[in-house]
Scaffold this motif. Structure first.
Motif, PDB file in Angstrom:
ATOM      1  N   ALA A   1      -0.977  -0.498  -8.908  1.00  0.00           N
ATOM      2  CA  ALA A   1      -0.079  -1.213  -9.812  1.00  0.00           C
ATOM      3  C   ALA A   1       1.241  -1.450  -9.095  1.00  0.00           C
ATOM      4  N   GLY A   2       1.735  -2.642  -9.194  1.00  0.00           N
ATOM      5  CA  GLY A   2       3.043  -2.920  -8.613  1.00  0.00           C
ATOM      6  C   GLY A   2       2.942  -3.707  -7.323  1.00  0.00           C
ATOM      7  N   GLU A   3       4.101  -3.979  -6.774  1.00  0.00           N
ATOM      8  CA  GLU A   3       4.204  -4.801  -5.572  1.00  0.00           C
ATOM      9  C   GLU A   3       3.894  -3.966  -4.340  1.00  0.00           C
ATOM     10  N   VAL A   4       3.568  -4.654  -3.265  1.00  0.00           N
ATOM     11  CA  VAL A   4       3.471  -3.987  -1.978  1.00  0.00           C
ATOM     12  C   VAL A   4       4.884  -3.558  -1.603  1.00  0.00           C
ATOM     13  N   PRO A   5       5.072  -2.276  -1.249  1.00  0.00           N
ATOM     14  CA  PRO A   5       6.443  -1.843  -0.947  1.00  0.00           C
ATOM     15  C   PRO A   5       7.020  -2.536   0.283  1.00  0.00           C
TER      16      PRO A   5
ATOM     17  N   ILE B   1      -3.163  -4.995   1.098  1.00  0.00           N
ATOM     18  CA  ILE B   1      -3.939  -4.283   0.071  1.00  0.00           C
ATOM     19  C   ILE B   1      -5.339  -3.958   0.578  1.00  0.00           C
ATOM     20  N   ASP B   2      -5.874  -4.837   1.436  1.00  0.00           N
ATOM     21  CA  ASP B   2      -7.209  -4.557   1.995  1.00  0.00           C
ATOM     22  C   ASP B   2      -7.164  -3.330   2.890  1.00  0.00           C
ATOM     23  N   LEU B   3      -6.113  -3.275   3.728  1.00  0.00           N
ATOM     24  CA  LEU B   3      -5.988  -2.116   4.616  1.00  0.00           C
ATOM     25  C   LEU B   3      -5.740  -0.854   3.793  1.00  0.00           C
ATOM     26  N   PHE B   4      -4.942  -1.014   2.741  1.00  0.00           N
ATOM     27  CA  PHE B   4      -4.665   0.106   1.856  1.00  0.00           C
ATOM     28  C   PHE B   4      -5.962   0.688   1.289  1.00  0.00           C
ATOM     29  N   ARG B   5      -6.795  -0.220   0.789  1.00  0.00           N
ATOM     30  CA  ARG B   5      -8.063   0.245   0.201  1.00  0.00           C
ATOM     31  C   ARG B   5      -8.967   0.849   1.263  1.00  0.00           C
TER      32      ARG B   5
ATOM     33  N   GLU C   1     -12.565   9.225   3.400  1.00  0.00           N
ATOM     34  CA  GLU C   1     -11.648   8.858   2.331  1.00  0.00           C
ATOM     35  C   GLU C   1     -10.354   9.626   2.583  1.00  0.00           C
ATOM     36  N   HIS C   2      -9.224   8.888   2.643  1.00  0.00           N
ATOM     37  CA  HIS C   2      -7.979   9.554   2.998  1.00  0.00           C
ATOM     38  C   HIS C   2      -7.141   9.949   1.800  1.00  0.00           C
ATOM     39  N   PHE C   3      -7.345   9.250   0.688  1.00  0.00           N
ATOM     40  CA  PHE C   3      -6.527   9.568  -0.481  1.00  0.00           C
ATOM     41  C   PHE C   3      -6.853  10.987  -0.924  1.00  0.00           C
ATOM     42  N   GLY C   4      -5.792  11.793  -1.068  1.00  0.00           N
ATOM     43  CA  GLY C   4      -6.026  13.169  -1.494  1.00  0.00           C
ATOM     44  C   GLY C   4      -6.366  14.107  -0.354  1.00  0.00           C
TER      45      GLY C   4
ATOM     46  N   SER D   1       1.969   6.369  -1.433  1.00  0.00           N
ATOM     47  CA  SER D   1       3.085   6.006  -0.569  1.00  0.00           C
ATOM     48  C   SER D   1       2.757   6.292   0.897  1.00  0.00           C
ATOM     49  N   ASP D   2       2.104   7.418   1.165  1.00  0.00           N
ATOM     50  CA  ASP D   2       1.709   7.737   2.539  1.00  0.00           C
ATOM     51  C   ASP D   2       0.740   6.694   3.073  1.00  0.00           C
ATOM     52  N   LEU D   3      -0.178   6.308   2.198  1.00  0.00           N
ATOM     53  CA  LEU D   3      -1.162   5.306   2.633  1.00  0.00           C
ATOM     54  C   LEU D   3      -0.468   4.009   3.016  1.00  0.00           C
ATOM     55  N   TRP D   4       0.517   3.604   2.221  1.00  0.00           N
ATOM     56  CA  TRP D   4       1.256   2.383   2.568  1.00  0.00           C
ATOM     57  C   TRP D   4       1.939   2.530   3.916  1.00  0.00           C
ATOM     58  N   ASP D   5       2.497   3.720   4.183  1.00  0.00           N
ATOM     59  CA  ASP D   5       3.162   3.923   5.469  1.00  0.00           C
ATOM     60  C   ASP D   5       2.175   3.727   6.618  1.00  0.00           C
ATOM     61  N   LEU D   6       0.977   4.263   6.402  1.00  0.00           N
ATOM     62  CA  LEU D   6      -0.062   4.079   7.435  1.00  0.00           C
ATOM     63  C   LEU D   6      -0.398   2.602   7.600  1.00  0.00           C
ATOM     64  N   VAL D   7      -0.531   1.895   6.459  1.00  0.00           N
ATOM     65  CA  VAL D   7      -0.836   0.461   6.510  1.00  0.00           C
ATOM     66  C   VAL D   7       0.218  -0.266   7.333  1.00  0.00           C
TER      67      VAL D   7
END
Lengths: 262, 605, 464
Positions: free
Chosen positions: C319-323, C399-403, C416-419, C434-440
């Motif tokens: 939910a929300g914008e790409v940071p 968002i693709d890289l995020f997923r 799976e990296h989340f968690g 937020s960490d995942l976005w940093d990686l992206v």
């Protein structure tokens, strides 16, 4: 009996040879009706190319019909049973000169009439306008068995995270001289858009600049015209020509969509 | 009958063979066993017939492949009757995409290197050259035999390539790299491609041996009085084709080896830097790169464009001979005919770039190649007008051979004229690699050369076997072949104008091509009928060998030298002293006792 | 005599030719699904028992039909509950207003000529559309029933009193065409069969020459989805692969076909996957003492179908914008990327290497001939992505890289990296969005700054 058989053979041969120019011309006349003719012209230089085709078509048709009819007539006329001997001649120097000189003049005419159109398509790239060889609209990548188009990011870079890459669908503005770079990732391919009358091989290791100006918004086939492997037949693309302002909107939307999260 | 030429001095034997004009009248020292007589024979006639039979078998193979191609184009991805289960057992007889690319590659390769070139130069070159110039045999009979037997490793390699892992070569008969050089690029670019290159090399060596022999024989072994301008045009055509082979073949052989080196030793002549093909990048495997794919195209077409003329120039010669004999009239403009063949051949060396207008070659160079290519229209026009001139005022005998020769003229006009579009660079932008190209070269090579070969077989069959072919069957064969071949190839022009690409296994998924299936179906049905119609030829050909009407030395009342020999000629060919007094086309001569004067007799003054 | 011989031969030949011409009837050969041989051979009880194999084949054919007539087994209670697997795809597309109108638009384009012919009343000018046997059959049935009053007579009256003519009905059928499974199966046999094989085993005739190998659907594992928890792919995920293709593989984009055809194809691929998965379960759990019976077949089938039905619950949403990609975020992403697992980082470096080129230490394992790339679910060697090339097979949007990083890649060592647990500044915590976005953002800088070869070639690392 033998005479009748010979006459029938003469008639049959004559009709067969006569069918060549008659049916040959007839199929060309009917071709458009059967959908076997050029697709519509959608590029600025397409009409020029077609006109050259028609110039040669007329020349060729006259020669074709003329020579074939002469052949038919000679075959019919001189296959008659005739106890006298044939005309004893080994040739005619003047005639030889005439029928060498006339094609020579025609061919020189053809050669010179073609040069301008060729230069227009392949040599004279737009020097002004939004897109030039140095600053092309897009890069088109051919690979087994996909077309991909890459639009630069807002700064005009073709590398980096914000470039836009689309498979299959190539969107371009109408009534604009579009220059793009054609590249291949792997083997030879060929960028062929029938309605543009445009074809250019994509060669790995080369960046080939190509230009066109689409005159009509619409969707058109892009076809690979150089054997590129077992999947050659399925290497299709689609050109979407949008009105200029719609194209700008489209590109902006595409750039924004890069950061969508749905 | 014959005039008495002075006996040739037996002391001078420059080539280790009998000098020109030597006549063998005794045969006792030539008693040979079956193997030396019919298999490993050094007799040019036996070798010619060996080429003929092998070439006809290969023609059948190539034709069957064409049928498989046509099936897929008419009814894509459906079960192919008869051939399907043989070619594609794993899919229940449905063409596979890589199988389709293999089919048209092999169809082109077989037809060019194993059918047309061997039939024109191998068969008729061997059979006719010594007979027409009045020589007892070729200059190098053993080399001649070797030439035929070097063809067989070529055939073996091409047959092996079908069974190679990944199937036969599938990069087109032009084998453009990197598709052909990098194994990952196509299934057929595994070992199949190596076999293909080896096969081409063997065929090239075979042709080279033939070409050396033809040129030497024609230059050194002509009968007394047989000057160059008294040679029949067939010999001119064969001489020019042999010269083309001599000059162009080394380039192809070198290029094939370069490609082989690329493939086996990763030499990288044609591999550019930075390609990633099917998950493989040549450099990361330690292979050389930094080459250029266009280099191959230049080398290949430097051979293959002249090769296109090898495919048609001898045919032009045969047709000229057949026309003159059966029209009972001298050839119109003999010297212009010879010069124009030489002109076509000469121009053939400077026009290869017209195959590469769209290749990425500098477009300015295209203009030069265009002009040179258009100039080929001149000698071609001269030939057509001279053939028409020959027919004017003639006494045409509508024999089967003549019908085929007439159809050659008619079809060559089509094939020649459509070439003008292809030569014109801007028009070529659109029609390059479309079906109009397919129509063009099939009109030249099938409707031209193959029809000329049929004509030549009907014409020289009596000389080869001492029996004539059946004329009724011959005419049935002609009518069907002529009708169906036009049914097959004519509408391809219109398909090309509609933009249809060649080498496309399933075009109908494109919006541009969706409506073309009915035309392709029509073409395919004509193609099946065309192949089927050759039954009449096969029946006639083999039947006439056994049951054909026996004929004497000169059934057609022809003037050239081969008809002086017995039918079939014995070993050493001639049983009479030969001396040539004039050109080969003295028909309808006024004041002569018959309407022709053989080359061995003086013209009435 | 000889003349007569020739003449009769000619007549015979002509007769043979004409009879041959009449019998030209192109057809697609009838194929059956075959068993997954390697899987069968792994179960010794089944491998030696031809009778059991035949029984299994029969059971599968009862459940899923043949390539000429594929279908799902529809359990009675499902039908009562309003769920019929055979209409899965259609329901899905219809549920989505935008998707449905896209479908109609794309059909309109595909059948433009046909529609024009129907409008003009030139019914004979209609061409048989390829891959739409069902549509053609329905059109012909309609055509046969058009009454003497012509196509503008009334066909039916809707509930709200609107009259529909025959012509309108015909137009409706063309515009709203959605292929049946049988239609899609014939489409599949034209476009997919050569690589993916009749059963979707990734073993078609062309497959052995492709690198990477075509997907084997029969495990139900698809690499590129937008789902977490190794879920089965959603309809949209497969549809996306069909329209985008998978760049740098032999899987092209199929956008040349209509949306309807591609949706139909997705349905069929799903059928093949469910069939293959069911087969896999039956084969691996086959025991001679139990044999095949209705209960265990049904049990396994339900299990597989349920996995596919629940797929959309696993969709990764953000939910929300790409940071904003600030330099702090990129630096943090770099730290996570380059720090090994034992030191508490996200451990990307172990496979993708310190430079992101895919040459990390864990990318390899010992193999027959020295080091080999690690293997995926299907036993093929795989290479960690060279991130500097900017080629991402599931898409290059943030968002693709995020997923991708969130969920990993199914069937491969990419987890799976989340968690995932990391330790930072001495404290243990789990990776959050937020960490995942940093990686992206860090991964995206790799492709920005690398000297990507002019034609996107890049340099893949050597395997040894």
């Amino acid at each position: 009996m033998a005479g009748l058989k010979h006459f029938l053979l003469r008639v049959l041969t004559t009709l067969l040879l006569l069918a060549v120019p008659v049916l040959g011309v007839w199929t060309f006349v009917k071709a458009e009706e059967w959908g076997l003719w050029f697709p519509p012209i959608v590029s600025s230089y397409g009409a020029g190319i077609d006109n050259l085709f028609y110039v040669i078509l007329w020349m060729v048709t006259v020669t074709f019909v003329g020579t074939e009819l002469l052949l038919v007539w000679f075959v019919f006329r001189y296959s008659k049973r005739d106890p006298t001997r044939a005309v004893y001649t080994h040739g005619n120097h003047t005639l030889e000169l005439v029928w060498t000189a006339i094609p020579a003049l025609l061919m020189i005419f053809v050669a010179f009439s073609q040069m301008e159109a060729w230069s227009d398509v392949k040599l004279n790239f737009p020097e002004e306008g939004p897109y030039t060889v140095e600053k092309p609209l897009m890069e088109v990548y051919a690979s087994q068995f996909d077309w991909r188009v890459r639009y630069p990011d807002a700064q005009g870079n073709f590398q980096g995270a914000d470039v836009i890459e689309v498979p299959y669908d190539i969107t371009v503005p109408a009534d604009t001289k579009v220059v793009f770079r054609l590249k291949s990732r792997d083997v030879l391919h060929s960028f062929f858009v029938p309605v543009f009358r445009l074809k250019q091989d994509a060669v790995p290791g080369m960046e080939i600049p190509v230009w066109f100006e689409a005159t009509q918004p619409g969707d058109y086939d892009l076809i690979c015209a150089e054997l590129c492997g077992w999947g050659h037949y399925k290497m299709a693309g689609r050109i979407h020509v949008l009105p200029k302002d719609e194209f700008d909107t489209w590109l902006a939307a595409k750039r924004a969509a890069l950061y969508a999260t749905e | 009958m014959s005039t008495h030429a002075p006996a040739a001095p037996h002391a001078a034997r420059p080539l280790g063979i009998d000098p020109p004009g030597t006549v063998h009248t005794t045969h006792e020292h030539h008693e040979l066993g079956f193997v030396r007589k019919y298999i490993f024979s050094t007799d040019h006639k036996v070798i010619g017939l060996q080429f003929l039979f092998t070439g006809l078998v290969m023609l059948l193979f190539g034709g069957l492949m064409a049928m498989a191609i046509r099936w897929q184009l008419a009814y894509p991805w459906t079960e192919m009757p008869v051939l399907g289960r043989l070619l594609f057992p794993e899919t229940g007889g449905v063409t596979t995409p890589e199988g389709y690319t293999m089919l048209f590659t092999m169809h082109g390769t077989l037809m060019i290197f194993f059918v047309i070139i061997p039939l024109l130069t191998g068969t008729f070159g061997n059979y006719l050259i010594p007979l027409m110039i009045g020589a007892p045999d070729m200059a190098f009979p053993r080399l001649n035999m070797l030439g035929y037997w070097f063809w067989w490793p070529g055939i073996a390699c091409i047959l092996i390539s079908f069974g190679a892992e990944g199937g036969g070569p599938a990069a087109g008969w032009t084998s453009y790299p990197p598709l052909s050089t990098i194994e990952a690029a196509a299934p057929g670019s595994n070992w199949g491609q190596n076999w293909w290159l080896l096969s081409l090399t063997f065929v090239g060596v075979s042709s080279m041996m033939g070409a050396v022999n033809y040129v030497t024989t024609i230059v050194k072994m002509r009968a007394p009085g047989m000057t160059f301008f008294r040679l029949p045009l067939s010999i001119w055509g064969l001489l020019i084709a042999a010269l083309l082979q001599l000059f162009a073949l080394p380039v192809l052989t070198a290029a094939s080896f370069m490609q082989l080196f690329d493939r086996v030793f990763d030499a990288g002549f044609f591999t550019p830097t930075g390609v990633v093909i099917n998950g493989t990048s040549p450099e990361t495997l330690g292979n050389a790169a930094g080459g250029h794919p266009l280099l191959w195209q230049h080398l290949f077409w430097f051979y293959s464009h002249p090769a296109v003329y090898i495919l048609v120039v001898p045919a032009m010669g045969f047709v000229s001979d057949i026309l003159a004999v059966h029209a009972r009239k001298p050839i119109f403009g003999y010297k212009p005919m010879a010069y124009s063949m030489a002109g076509i051949a000469g121009l053939g060396f400077i026009v290869w770039g017209h195959h590469m207008f769209m290749s990425g070659m500098n477009p300015s160079v295209g203009l030069v190649f265009m002009t040179a290519t258009l100039m080929i229209a001149l000698p071609s026009a001269v030939k057509v007008f001279n053939w028409l001139g020959t027919l004017w005022g003639a006494r045409i005998q509508l024999t089967s051979a003549m019908l085929f020769a007439l159809s050659f003229v008619s079809m060559f006009i089509i094939g020649g004229l459509s070439g003008i579009w292809m030569a014109s660079t801007p028009v070529d932008i659109y029609i390059h690699d479309t079906y109009i190209i397919v129509a063009h070269f099939h009109y030249v090579v099938f409707a031209g050369s193959v029809m000329a070969i049929f004509g030549a077989i009907y014409h020289w069959f009596p000389k080869m076997f001492g029996r004539a072919m059946n004329e009724t069957l011959g005419k049935i064969h002609f009518v069907g072949t002529f009708v169906f071949l036009n049914g097959v190839f004519y509408m391809m022009h219109q398909l090309g104008l509609a933009g249809l690409m060649r080498r496309t296994a399933d075009p109908y998924a494109y919006e541009t091509y969706a409506h073309l299936q009915p035309v392709n179906e029509f073409i395919s049905l004509c193609a099946f009928a065309l192949l089927f119609w050759q039954v009449f030829f096969v029946l006639n050909f083999f039947g006439s060998m056994v049951w054909g009407k026996r004929v004497g030395r000169n059934p057609w009342n022809a003037a050239s030298l081969e008809w002086e020999a017995p039918s079939p000629p014995g070993h050493g060919n001639f049983d009479r002293q030969l001396a040539v007094h004039h050109g080969p086309y003295e028909y309808g001569v006024p004041d002569a006792p018959r309407d022709f004067v053989p080359q061995t007799q003086r013209l009435p003054t | 005599m000889i003349e007569r011989c020739h003449r009769s031969a000619a007549l015979l030949a002509a007769a043979a030719l004409s009879s041959l011409a009449c019998r030209f009837e192109p057809k697609v050969p009838e194929l059956r699904y075959s068993l997954n041989r390697p899987a069968v051979d792994k179960n010794p009880d089944l491998a030696g028992d031809l009778g059991a194999q035949a029984q299994l084949e029969g059971a599968l054919e009862l459940m899923f039909g043949t390539p000429a007539g594929p279908r799902y087994l529809a359990a009675a209670e499902w039908l009562e509950g309003g769920f019929d697997p055979n209409y899965w795809g259609e329901d899905h597309v219809k549920a989505d207003e935008a998707g449905w109108s896209a479908l109609v638009a794309s059909n309109r384009a595909a059948y433009r000529q046909q529609l024009a012919a129907i409008r003009a009343g030139e019914f004979d000018a209609l061409d048989r559309p390829r891959f739409a046997d069902d549509l053609w059959a329905r059109w012909q049935a309609l055509r046969a029933d058009i009454p003497a009053g012509g196509p503008d007579a009334e066909y039916l009256t809707t509930a709200d009193g609107q009259k529909v003519t025959w012509r309108e009905e015909a137009l409706f059928r063309f515009e709203n065409y959605y292929p049946t499974l049988a239609n899609s199966a014939s489409f599949y046999s034209n476009q997919c069969y050569h690589c993916h094989g009749a059963e979707g085993g990734g073993n078609g005739s062309t497959s052995s020459f492709l690198e990477p190998r075509p997907r084997d659907y029969r495990k139900g594992v698809f690499k590129f989805t937008a789902l977490k928890g190794k879920a089965r792919p959603r309809h949209e995920d497969l549809f996306r692969v069909l329209t985008e293709g998978i760049y740098t593989t032999a899987m092209p984009s199929f956008r040349r076909f209509t949306d309807a055809q591609l949706h139909g194809l997705v349905d069929y691929v799903r059928l093949l996957a469910i069939r293959g998965e069911t087969e896999g379960l039956l084969v691996s759990f086959y025991a001679p003492e139990e044999g095949l019976n209705f209960d265990n077949v049904r049990e396994n089938y339900d299990l597989v179908v349920e996995r596919w039905r629940e797929a959309s619950e696993f969709f990764i949403t953000y939910a929300g914008e790409v940071p904003e990609p600030t330099s702090e975020r990129i630096a943090h992403g770099r730290a996570l990327f380059t720090t090994a697992g034992e030191k508490g980082g996200a451990n990307c470096v172990s496979c993708h290497g310190p430079d992101g080129r895919g040459g990390g230490v864990s990318a390899w394992e010992p193999g027959k001939e020295g080091k080999e790339y690690a293997k995926d679910e299907w036993g093929n060697q795989i290479q960690p992505r060279d991130l500097t090339r900017g080629v991402f097979r599931f898409g290059r949007r943030p968002i693709d890289l995020f997923r991708r990083i969130y969920a990993g890649i199914n069937g491969t060592p990419m987890p799976e990296h989340f968690g995932m647990t990391i330790s930072e500044n001495g404290a243990q915590r789990t990776l959050n969005e937020s960490d995942l976005w940093d990686l992206v953002f860090f991964v995206r800088t790799l492709s920005t700054h690398s000297a990507v070869a002019s034609h996107d070639g890049g340099h893949e690392r050597e395997a040894k």
